[in-house]
Design a protein around this motif. Structure first.
Motif, PDB file in Angstrom:
ATOM      1  N   PRO A  44       5.459  -2.058  -1.492  1.00 42.51           N
ATOM      2  CA  PRO A  44       6.826  -2.343  -1.936  1.00 42.51           C
ATOM      3  C   PRO A  44       7.831  -2.096  -0.807  1.00 42.51           C
ATOM      4  O   PRO A  44       7.494  -1.514   0.227  1.00 42.51           O
ATOM      5  CB  PRO A  44       7.038  -1.331  -3.063  1.00 42.51           C
ATOM      6  CG  PRO A  44       6.203  -0.171  -2.654  1.00 42.51           C
ATOM      7  CD  PRO A  44       4.990  -0.770  -1.974  1.00 42.51           C
ATOM      8  N   ALA A  45       9.056  -2.521  -1.038  1.00 38.82           N
ATOM      9  CA  ALA A  45      10.132  -2.194  -0.093  1.00 38.82           C
ATOM     10  C   ALA A  45      10.349  -0.692  -0.133  1.00 38.82           C
ATOM     11  O   ALA A  45      10.061  -0.016  -1.129  1.00 38.82           O
ATOM     12  CB  ALA A  45      11.410  -2.924  -0.481  1.00 38.82           C
TER      13      ALA A  45
ATOM     14  N   TYR B 275       5.884  -3.309   6.269  1.00 34.49           N
ATOM     15  CA  TYR B 275       5.219  -4.320   5.449  1.00 34.49           C
ATOM     16  C   TYR B 275       5.801  -4.456   4.048  1.00 34.49           C
ATOM     17  O   TYR B 275       5.115  -4.914   3.139  1.00 34.49           O
ATOM     18  CB  TYR B 275       3.722  -3.994   5.319  1.00 34.49           C
ATOM     19  CG  TYR B 275       2.988  -4.008   6.632  1.00 34.49           C
ATOM     20  CD1 TYR B 275       2.659  -5.201   7.255  1.00 34.49           C
ATOM     21  CD2 TYR B 275       2.631  -2.817   7.260  1.00 34.49           C
ATOM     22  CE1 TYR B 275       1.988  -5.214   8.451  1.00 34.49           C
ATOM     23  CE2 TYR B 275       1.961  -2.818   8.467  1.00 34.49           C
ATOM     24  CZ  TYR B 275       1.642  -4.022   9.063  1.00 34.49           C
ATOM     25  OH  TYR B 275       0.988  -4.029  10.255  1.00 34.49           O
ATOM     26  N   GLY B 276       7.046  -4.053   3.851  1.00 33.81           N
ATOM     27  CA  GLY B 276       7.649  -4.110   2.523  1.00 33.81           C
ATOM     28  C   GLY B 276       7.589  -5.495   1.910  1.00 33.81           C
ATOM     29  O   GLY B 276       7.731  -6.502   2.608  1.00 33.81           O
ATOM     30  N   HIS B 277       7.348  -5.582   0.612  1.00 35.51           N
ATOM     31  CA  HIS B 277       7.246  -6.831  -0.163  1.00 35.51           C
ATOM     32  C   HIS B 277       6.047  -7.684   0.237  1.00 35.51           C
ATOM     33  O   HIS B 277       6.059  -8.888   0.059  1.00 35.51           O
ATOM     34  CB  HIS B 277       8.519  -7.681  -0.046  1.00 35.51           C
ATOM     35  CG  HIS B 277       9.716  -7.060  -0.652  1.00 35.51           C
ATOM     36  ND1 HIS B 277       9.827  -6.788  -1.991  1.00 35.51           N
ATOM     37  CD2 HIS B 277      10.878  -6.640  -0.085  1.00 35.51           C
ATOM     38  CE1 HIS B 277      10.996  -6.242  -2.233  1.00 35.51           C
ATOM     39  NE2 HIS B 277      11.654  -6.119  -1.095  1.00 35.51           N
TER      40      HIS B 277
END
Length: 146
Positions: free
Chosen positions: A44-45, A71-73
């Motif tokens: 996730p963010a 690596y968010g989202h």
């Protein structure tokens, strides 16, 4: 989480795990690999991380924030990295003082297969070779009766 034994570096990890190790540390990459078990893992963010999120539970708050920043989202395919994890566990056990026979029994493998792993993670070519990993004194002990 355990302390990373000396001599293990991110270059022995496959693909995305190597990148995660460079961002958040070798231990975080290993912990994520164990938690994901070869499946895809949603990152996730950073603003959406909670203390109960699987990423935080797997790698800890600090490492989870670093991974989420990078690596968010995204959903990442996390490899199982079985040979690397087995070598990692062998090195942890060797550092803790276990003998080659004990390590082989704990990791459910043949003694001849594991006796070189804790010594040197890879050769220059990046491949495991028994001859380059096992000092002659260890080979003499393994060959001697008793």
């Amino acid at each position: 989480m355990t302390t990373v034994p000396p001599g293990l570096t991110p270059h022995i990890l496959p693909g995305i795990l190597r990148e995660i190790a460079e961002i958040a540390g070798f231990q975080a990459a290993v912990d994520l690999c164990v938690a994901a078990r070869g499946r895809r893992f949603y990152i996730p963010a950073r603003s959406r991380l909670t203390k109960n999120h699987p990423l935080v539970l797997a790698v800890g708050w600090r490492a989870a924030r670093l991974i989420a920043d990078a690596y968010g989202h995204e959903t990442l395919p996390i490899p199982t990295a079985r040979p690397v994890l087995r070598a990692y566990r062998a090195r942890v056990l060797r550092t803790a003082g276990y003998t080659t026979g004990q390590i082989a029994m704990i990791l459910d493998m043949e003694r001849g297969t594991c006796c070189g792993w804790p010594r040197h993670p890879t050769t220059r070519s990046g491949r495991w070779t028994r001859a380059s990993c096992v000092p002659s004194s260890t080979m003499r002990r393994a060959a001697s009766p008793g």
